[in-house]
Design a protein around this motif. Structure first.
Motif, PDB file in Angstrom:
ATOM      1  N   SER A   8     -10.198 -32.103  16.198  1.00 17.46           N
ATOM      2  CA  SER A   8      -8.646 -32.957  15.496  1.00 17.46           C
ATOM      3  C   SER A   8      -7.619 -32.418  16.192  1.00 17.46           C
ATOM      4  CB  SER A   8      -8.436 -33.024  14.141  1.00 17.46           C
ATOM      5  OG  SER A   8      -9.083 -31.981  13.708  1.00 17.46           O
ATOM      6  N   LYS A   9      -7.933 -31.489  17.190  1.00 16.31           N
ATOM      7  CA  LYS A   9      -7.284 -30.409  18.093  1.00 16.31           C
ATOM      8  C   LYS A   9      -5.627 -31.417  17.926  1.00 16.31           C
ATOM      9  CE  LYS A   9      -8.854 -30.839  22.534  1.00 16.31           C
ATOM     10  NZ  LYS A   9     -10.320 -30.410  22.715  1.00 16.31           N
ATOM     11  N   THR A  10      -4.442 -30.417  18.075  1.00 11.40           N
ATOM     12  CA  THR A  10      -3.771 -31.260  17.904  1.00 11.40           C
ATOM     13  C   THR A  10      -3.283 -32.545  17.340  1.00 11.40           C
ATOM     14  OG1 THR A  10      -3.997 -32.649  20.554  1.00 11.40           O
ATOM     15  CG2 THR A  10      -3.965 -30.546  20.721  1.00 11.40           C
TER      16      THR A  10
ATOM     17  N   GLU B  77     -11.500 -27.635  15.445  1.00  7.47           N
ATOM     18  CA  GLU B  77      -9.988 -27.217  15.613  1.00  7.47           C
ATOM     19  C   GLU B  77     -10.100 -26.194  16.377  1.00  7.47           C
ATOM     20  OE1 GLU B  77      -6.813 -28.077  14.971  1.00  7.47           O
ATOM     21  OE2 GLU B  77      -6.930 -29.944  13.640  1.00  7.47           O
ATOM     22  N   ASN B  78      -9.530 -26.015  17.511  1.00  3.29           N
ATOM     23  CA  ASN B  78      -9.359 -25.517  18.678  1.00  3.29           C
ATOM     24  C   ASN B  78      -8.262 -23.981  18.720  1.00  3.29           C
ATOM     25  OD1 ASN B  78     -10.786 -27.602  19.902  1.00  3.29           O
ATOM     26  ND2 ASN B  78     -11.016 -26.414  21.799  1.00  3.29           N
ATOM     27  N   TYR B  79      -7.319 -24.646  17.922  1.00  3.20           N
ATOM     28  CA  TYR B  79      -6.587 -23.221  17.961  1.00  3.20           C
ATOM     29  C   TYR B  79      -6.390 -22.599  16.494  1.00  3.20           C
ATOM     30  CZ  TYR B  79      -5.171 -25.827  22.062  1.00  3.20           C
ATOM     31  OH  TYR B  79      -6.065 -25.955  23.121  1.00  3.20           O
TER      32      TYR B  79
ATOM     33  N   MET C 119     -19.916 -35.117  23.743  1.00  2.96           N
ATOM     34  CA  MET C 119     -18.224 -34.705  23.529  1.00  2.96           C
ATOM     35  C   MET C 119     -18.133 -36.433  23.901  1.00  2.96           C
ATOM     36  SD  MET C 119     -16.750 -31.231  25.182  1.00  2.96           S
ATOM     37  CE  MET C 119     -15.999 -32.053  26.252  1.00  2.96           C
ATOM     38  N   SER C 120     -17.031 -36.850  24.151  1.00  2.22           N
ATOM     39  CA  SER C 120     -16.116 -38.509  23.831  1.00  2.22           C
ATOM     40  C   SER C 120     -17.246 -39.079  24.605  1.00  2.22           C
ATOM     41  CB  SER C 120     -15.028 -38.754  24.233  1.00  2.22           C
ATOM     42  OG  SER C 120     -14.263 -38.874  22.746  1.00  2.22           O
ATOM     43  N   ASN C 121     -17.206 -38.494  25.639  1.00  3.33           N
ATOM     44  CA  ASN C 121     -17.339 -38.879  27.377  1.00  3.33           C
ATOM     45  C   ASN C 121     -19.250 -38.799  27.622  1.00  3.33           C
ATOM     46  OD1 ASN C 121     -15.676 -39.795  28.284  1.00  3.33           O
ATOM     47  ND2 ASN C 121     -14.661 -38.002  29.679  1.00  3.33           N
TER      48      ASN C 121
HETATM   49  C1  PLP Z   1     -11.479 -30.969  22.417  1.00  2.00           C
HETATM   50  C2  PLP Z   1     -12.966 -31.208  22.467  1.00  2.00           C
HETATM   51  C3  PLP Z   1     -14.038 -31.817  22.298  1.00  2.00           C
HETATM   52  C4  PLP Z   1     -13.760 -33.136  22.169  1.00  2.00           C
HETATM   53  O1  PLP Z   1     -13.437 -33.941  23.672  1.00  2.00           O
HETATM   54  P1  PLP Z   1     -13.568 -34.886  23.956  1.00  2.00           P
HETATM   55  O2  PLP Z   1     -13.202 -35.273  25.110  1.00  2.00           O
HETATM   56  O3  PLP Z   1     -11.924 -35.025  23.752  1.00  2.00           O
HETATM   57  O4  PLP Z   1     -14.035 -36.417  22.433  1.00  2.00           O
HETATM   58  C5  PLP Z   1     -14.943 -30.872  21.944  1.00  2.00           C
HETATM   59  N1  PLP Z   1     -15.259 -29.622  22.030  1.00  2.00           N
HETATM   60  C6  PLP Z   1     -14.529 -28.846  22.421  1.00  2.00           C
HETATM   61  C7  PLP Z   1     -14.970 -27.543  22.404  1.00  2.00           C
HETATM   62  C8  PLP Z   1     -13.195 -29.392  23.013  1.00  2.00           C
HETATM   63  O5  PLP Z   1     -12.157 -28.244  22.974  1.00  2.00           O
END
Ligand code: PLP
Length: 249
Positions: A43-45, A64-66, A221-223
């Motif tokens: 959910s970052k951003t 979250e990343n931050y 991740m998404s891709n």
């Molecule tokens: C942003 C992020 C994701 C999600 O990326 P998407 O391609 O949008 O699914 C997963 N893991 C980390 C560590 C990220 O920073």
């Protein structure tokens, strides 16, 4: 459903339903029960409103990343849904000056790559909270200037971190370098298969008493999540395919 609609006009709920069908198929192909996989909503951003929408669609794990952005959302969501209903995962690069916030507010950290950071998290984890779950981030594609420890350093780092109090070493995490989406399945899967091999090796190197809690492979991740599931992911981290395009920071 033949087409998966990740467009920005669809809602979190419709995107999640489409994703769940793809996840189910990937799990069936891999002969794994769907409930053995954790869907981590990144959910970052994204706004608290979007997080709440995903919560109402049934999701309970958020990434979250931050640190400060994450803590703000954690507090806002506690006010909306209560304090123990969400597992919050910190998945971004972690600097020394942010470890205290992360140790105090999150249940998981996926992005530990150095002993010093783990040591600070262990010292700063409040006594009244359960042990902090940690994964070691691995630079599986050997990319210059990218996060993660190199595979060669992994076993020594895992043994050191595993010996720290207040932390529970749960597994490994990776963000492999992007692979040409037109490459064949074996090529797409290669970094994830390499991660599964390292996961097995690290687990076997841990003291027997720690092996059963080492149960997590955070990748996909998404891709690329179907390939990660095929290779043995236990947590997939999905951002844009769930929430739509990220807001600029
Ligand atoms: C942003 C992020 C994701 C999600 O990326 P998407 O391609 O949008 O699914 C997963 N893991 C980390 C560590 C990220 O920073």
């Amino acid at each position: 459903m033949s087409n998966t609609d990740f467009s920005s006009t669809s809602t979190v709920q419709t995107r999640l339903t489409a994703l769940q069908q793809l996840i189910q198929r990937a799990c069936e192909n891999a002969a794994k029960p769907v409930d053995s996989l954790t869907f981590l909503a990144v959910s970052k951003t994204q706004s608290v409103h979007s997080v709440h929408e995903a919560y109402q669609a049934g999701l309970r794990d958020f990434g979250e990343n931050y640190a400060q952005e994450g803590v703000d959302k954690i507090i806002a969501m506690q006010q909306l849904v209560g304090s123990n209903s969400i597992n919050w995962h910190f998945i971004g690069p972690l600097q020394s000056n942010k470890t205290r916030l992360v140790a105090e507010y999150f249940a998981w950290v996926h992005s530990v790559e150095r002993f010093k950071i783990a040591q600070r998290l262990a010292e700063q984890r409040p006594a009244h909270l359960p042990d902090l779950n940690v994964c070691i981030q691995v630079n599986i594609s050997h990319e210059a200037n990218k996060s993660g420890c190199l595979p060669d350093e992994l076993i020594a780092l895992a043994l050191h971190i595993n010996a720290l109090p207040r932390l529970k070493l749960r597994g490994l995490m990776a963000i492999p370098a992007p692979i040409d989406p037109l490459a064949d399945d074996a090529a797409q899967r290669e970094p994830f298969v390499a991660m599964k091999n390292w996961y097995d090796r690290v687990k076997a190197a841990l003291p027997l008493a720690s092996q059963s809690q080492f149960d997590t492979l955070s990748m996909g991740m998404s891709n690329d999540f179907p390939h990660a599931i095929a290779a043995g992911a236990t947590i997939i981290r999905i951002g844009s395919a769930l929430f739509g395009a990220r807001n600029p920071i």
